[in-house]
Design an enzyme around this catalytic site. Structure first.
Site, PDB file in Angstrom:
ATOM      1  N   GLN A 185       0.734  -0.917   0.050  1.00 21.88           N
ATOM      2  CA  GLN A 185      -0.198   0.445  -0.291  1.00 21.88           C
ATOM      3  C   GLN A 185       0.559   1.214   0.128  1.00 21.88           C
ATOM      4  O   GLN A 185       0.269   2.117  -0.705  1.00 21.88           O
ATOM      5  CB  GLN A 185      -1.598   0.303   0.963  1.00 21.88           C
ATOM      6  CG  GLN A 185      -2.115  -1.478   1.271  1.00 21.88           C
ATOM      7  CD  GLN A 185      -2.510  -0.960  -0.239  1.00 21.88           C
ATOM      8  OE1 GLN A 185      -2.990   0.060  -0.298  1.00 21.88           O
ATOM      9  NE2 GLN A 185      -2.263  -2.334  -0.679  1.00 21.88           N
ATOM     10  N   HIS A 188       1.290   3.218  -3.363  1.00 20.08           N
ATOM     11  CA  HIS A 188       0.259   3.777  -4.040  1.00 20.08           C
ATOM     12  C   HIS A 188       0.593   5.792  -4.077  1.00 20.08           C
ATOM     13  O   HIS A 188       0.602   5.999  -4.752  1.00 20.08           O
ATOM     14  CB  HIS A 188      -0.926   3.506  -3.306  1.00 20.08           C
ATOM     15  CG  HIS A 188      -1.274   2.195  -4.303  1.00 20.08           C
ATOM     16  ND1 HIS A 188      -1.763   2.664  -4.953  1.00 20.08           N
ATOM     17  CD2 HIS A 188      -1.721   1.032  -3.687  1.00 20.08           C
ATOM     18  CE1 HIS A 188      -2.620   0.910  -5.463  1.00 20.08           C
ATOM     19  NE2 HIS A 188      -2.747   0.684  -4.309  1.00 20.08           N
ATOM     20  N   GLU A 239      -9.617   1.607   5.626  1.00 20.24           N
ATOM     21  CA  GLU A 239     -10.128   1.040   4.382  1.00 20.24           C
ATOM     22  C   GLU A 239      -9.894  -0.323   4.334  1.00 20.24           C
ATOM     23  O   GLU A 239     -10.491  -0.950   4.061  1.00 20.24           O
ATOM     24  CB  GLU A 239      -8.704   1.921   3.559  1.00 20.24           C
ATOM     25  CG  GLU A 239      -9.866   1.223   2.217  1.00 20.24           C
ATOM     26  CD  GLU A 239      -8.198   2.057   0.953  1.00 20.24           C
ATOM     27  OE1 GLU A 239      -8.791   1.710  -0.159  1.00 20.24           O
ATOM     28  OE2 GLU A 239      -7.163   2.142   1.178  1.00 20.24           O
ATOM     29  N   HIS A 240      -8.081  -0.949   4.635  1.00 23.56           N
ATOM     30  CA  HIS A 240      -7.571  -2.263   4.208  1.00 23.56           C
ATOM     31  C   HIS A 240      -7.686  -2.267   5.776  1.00 23.56           C
ATOM     32  O   HIS A 240      -6.637  -2.039   6.653  1.00 23.56           O
ATOM     33  CB  HIS A 240      -6.705  -2.463   3.641  1.00 23.56           C
ATOM     34  CG  HIS A 240      -6.984  -2.254   2.160  1.00 23.56           C
ATOM     35  ND1 HIS A 240      -6.734  -1.261   2.050  1.00 23.56           N
ATOM     36  CD2 HIS A 240      -7.893  -2.721   1.025  1.00 23.56           C
ATOM     37  CE1 HIS A 240      -6.682  -0.623  -0.014  1.00 23.56           C
ATOM     38  NE2 HIS A 240      -7.611  -2.051  -0.368  1.00 23.56           N
ATOM     39  N   ASP A 273      -7.120  -6.680  -4.814  1.00 22.07           N
ATOM     40  CA  ASP A 273      -6.958  -5.237  -5.823  1.00 22.07           C
ATOM     41  C   ASP A 273      -7.346  -6.231  -6.705  1.00 22.07           C
ATOM     42  O   ASP A 273      -7.536  -5.113  -7.278  1.00 22.07           O
ATOM     43  CB  ASP A 273      -5.708  -4.696  -5.559  1.00 22.07           C
ATOM     44  CG  ASP A 273      -5.328  -3.809  -4.119  1.00 22.07           C
ATOM     45  OD1 ASP A 273      -6.425  -3.507  -3.752  1.00 22.07           O
ATOM     46  OD2 ASP A 273      -4.029  -3.009  -3.842  1.00 22.07           O
ATOM     47  N   HIS A 332     -51.155  21.792   2.374  1.00 28.35           N
ATOM     48  CA  HIS A 332     -51.617  19.828   2.380  1.00 28.35           C
ATOM     49  C   HIS A 332     -52.552  19.468   3.160  1.00 28.35           C
ATOM     50  O   HIS A 332     -53.359  18.837   1.934  1.00 28.35           O
ATOM     51  CB  HIS A 332     -50.076  19.820   3.320  1.00 28.35           C
ATOM     52  CG  HIS A 332     -48.908  19.846   2.773  1.00 28.35           C
ATOM     53  ND1 HIS A 332     -48.743  20.920   2.453  1.00 28.35           N
ATOM     54  CD2 HIS A 332     -47.526  19.112   2.629  1.00 28.35           C
ATOM     55  CE1 HIS A 332     -47.294  20.686   1.539  1.00 28.35           C
ATOM     56  NE2 HIS A 332     -47.191  19.283   1.772  1.00 28.35           N
TER      57      HIS A 332
END
Length: 342
Positions: A185, A188, A239-240, A273, A332
């Site tokens: 990771q 990235h 996230e992961h 992934d 209404h």
């Protein structure tokens, strides 16, 4: 593209597509109908978002996996037009892997444009690029900010990134594998957050040494090193999430906030992934507390419908009128009462 792509890579892309399709087909929602007494009918119809745009990073960082992860659920949802934008390489072409992935997964049109300007084009339309109703797909910080700015004019999938991973490991974890998972990771983005939580001081020391060793072996060492050195922090909702323990299923019920959970010693994050099946577009920066991975649901919209017979309306008219008058909305109330005036 099919003639020039590496044949082994094409087989891998097809294999990945089939797994992603199989997983996401289980997410399809159906219409429902509720019939009540006195001619009252309630229900929900599910319709695909007709036009969606997919942003796919290109150039030196081209990801056919991103094409698959976004286009496959859109296709399953029934979107009529899937428009992909991606920045071309320096010679003006798109890599064969992206084109093959786009064809296999059902992309209808591709435009060679990237960056914030491509998000603008999809949001407002140009003479050549059609206006879409929703935009998905990851990009750099400029793309992410552009998506945030156009939200409301169009819908977006999420503001995702930078990537992050949290590994919870006990003494049974392997330091070489753990370091490799962290670095998967870190490469990235310089802002990627890669965290290890462990009960073992020995493992912590070994992983620290192994990370340094493996960093020197990476082509993207500068990016990964900056990430490792500057983004060590505690994440409440990762996230992961890797559960690198002997009995991960015992911990699973206790995990409340995570986009995707990777369980055991033989489930590294890159499986998700590329080809396991679940989507790799995941909530980041703590947003897993309130959001989910990309799914077929992101490419549909739901409409509720109501039908009342005259008798059904008469039975509840006084309740509606009471509610409306309490809120000071006389018109209404009158829209109901007028139907019963002689």
């Amino acid at each position: 593209a099919f003639d020039t792509i590496d044949k082994d890579l094409m087989e891998v892309i097809q294999y990945s597509h089939d797994n992603i399709k199989k997983f996401h087909e289980k997410q399809v929602r159906n219409d429902f109908l509720i019939r009540q007494e006195n001619g009252v009918v309630l229900g929900q119809v599910v319709n695909p978002i007709e036009k969606v745009g997919l942003y796919v990073p290109g150039g030196t960082a081209a990801y056919p996996s991103t094409v698959l992860m976004n286009a496959v659920p859109a296709k399953i949802a029934g979107c009529k037009e899937i428009v992909m934008v991606t920045p071309p390489t320096k010679d003006g072409t798109i890599l064969p892997s992206l084109l093959v992935a786009a064809k296999i997964s059902g992309v209808d049109r591709i435009f060679k444009v990237g960056g914030a300007q491509s998000i603008a084009a999809l949001s407002y339309g140009t003479e050549t690029v059609p206006k879409v109703y929703k935009i998905g797909g990851p990009g750099n910080i400029y793309v992410a900010m552009a998506k945030k700015m156009v939200y409301g004019e169009v819908s977006i999938d999420m503001i995702a990134g930078p990537s992050e991973v949290l590994i919870i490991a006990d003494e049974s974890a392997d330091s070489v594998h753990t370091a490799a998972d962290l670095l998967s990771q870190a490469e990235h983005d310089k802002l990627a957050a890669c965290i290890l939580v462990t009960t073992s001081q020995k493992l912590a020391d070994e992983v620290a040494m192994e990370v340094e060793k493996q960093l020197k072996e990476l082509p993207r060492e500068e990016i990964a090193r900056t990430s490792i050195e500057t983004q060590g922090r505690i994440i409440v909702a990762p996230e992961h999430l890797e559960l690198a323990v002997d009995n991960p299923f015992e911990l699973l019920p206790r995990i409340k906030n995570a986009g995707s959970i990777f369980m055991g010693h033989n489930t590294p994050e890159p499986l998700g992934d590329y080809l396991a099946g679940p989507n790799h577009t995941l909530p980041t920066s703590g947003t897993a507390k309130f959001s989910s991975p990309l799914s077929v649901d992101d490419f549909i919209k739901k409409s509720s419908f109501i039908y009342y017979s005259k008798q059904g309306l008469e039975e509840v008219k006084d309740k509606v009128i009471k509610f409306a008058e309490n809120e000071g909305l006389t018109a209404h109330a009158r829209s109901v009462s007028k139907r019963f005036e002689k």
